[in-house]
Design an enzyme around this catalytic site. Sequence first.
Site, PDB file in Angstrom:
ATOM      1  N   ASP A 210      -4.227 -12.713 -10.822  1.00 45.10           N
ATOM      2  CA  ASP A 210      -5.031 -11.843  -9.937  1.00 45.10           C
ATOM      3  C   ASP A 210      -4.041 -11.543  -8.565  1.00 45.10           C
ATOM      4  OD1 ASP A 210      -7.260 -11.762  -7.992  1.00 45.10           O
ATOM      5  OD2 ASP A 210      -7.707 -12.972  -8.035  1.00 45.10           O
TER       6      ASP A 210
ATOM      7  N   ASN B 119      -0.313   0.264 -11.979  1.00 48.23           N
ATOM      8  CA  ASN B 119      -1.497   1.242 -12.500  1.00 48.23           C
ATOM      9  C   ASN B 119      -2.499   0.334 -11.950  1.00 48.23           C
ATOM     10  OD1 ASN B 119      -3.103   2.370 -14.377  1.00 48.23           O
ATOM     11  ND2 ASN B 119      -3.448   0.785 -15.376  1.00 48.23           N
TER      12      ASN B 119
ATOM     13  N   LYS C  10      -3.699   4.635  -1.424  1.00 50.06           N
ATOM     14  CA  LYS C  10      -3.586   5.950  -2.525  1.00 50.06           C
ATOM     15  C   LYS C  10      -2.053   6.649  -1.790  1.00 50.06           C
ATOM     16  CE  LYS C  10      -5.306   3.884  -6.307  1.00 50.06           C
ATOM     17  NZ  LYS C  10      -4.058   3.158  -7.032  1.00 50.06           N
TER      18      LYS C  10
ATOM     19  N   TYR D 270     -10.416   3.443  -0.796  1.00 48.84           N
ATOM     20  CA  TYR D 270      -9.111   3.719  -1.649  1.00 48.84           C
ATOM     21  C   TYR D 270      -8.397   4.801  -1.113  1.00 48.84           C
ATOM     22  CZ  TYR D 270      -8.503   5.635  -6.923  1.00 48.84           C
ATOM     23  OH  TYR D 270      -7.917   6.047  -7.057  1.00 48.84           O
TER      24      TYR D 270
END
Length: 252
Positions: A63, A91, A164, A160
């Site tokens: 996790d 990934n 990234k 997000y």
Amino acid sequence: MTGPLAGKRALITGSSHGVGRAAAFLFAEQGAEVILHGNQNMADADSAVQEIGPRALGAVQSDLMMPGAGRELYDAALHLAGGRLDIVVNNAGIHWETSIDSSDETWEANWAGILQVNLMAVADICRAAIPEMKESGGGEIINIASRAGYRGEDKDHMAYAASKGAVLSLTKTIARQWGQHGIHAYALAPGWINTRMAPQNAAGLAAANSEIPIGRMAEPEEIAAMCAFLASGACSSATGSCIDINGASYVR
């Protein structure tokens, strides 16, 4: 077995489905031995191991929301690989919606969770991999980022995009600082990919496709193909680069 990845051993995170699963199958087809990773969908990861066959060395349950889980995942994969990993594909990621109108509690919890999975776990895995790869003579690190890391994202996915963008900087730094030791680092910046993270309703799907000049999302196999090419070492001079795979929906 011959192939561009013959003799290499790879850890691919988030490989119970989508891009990670496609990469695991392709890497194995090209001669690599692979270690998969899953969490709540561990049954799917185990099923993929069975389908791949002998070239799958196993699957690790982890996790990545938990602090330190990235290092533990890498150590478990290294054990399955017999003490040497040549390739790491980071990934696994999450794409939670978080409005600025959310409660403070929700805002902080969602930002913390997204940064933990999308950035800290990636950084922890890279931190674990670098000294091991340095000792063994080198390796390939491939981090799945997003076009959002460059162009930004919609108003409900700021966390997000921020995560990234940080992955892109992390990748470039690794490439610059450890290239002399044969460690190469690459980032991929996909747009929409035809996975369960993409819109699942007709209206959302139509809206997503409408912004892509080629008229469709990328398929998981396309991202996997680029991962396999980079992992082969065929173009190590590309280390530090970010490859855009978004159907020209964002052109730098």
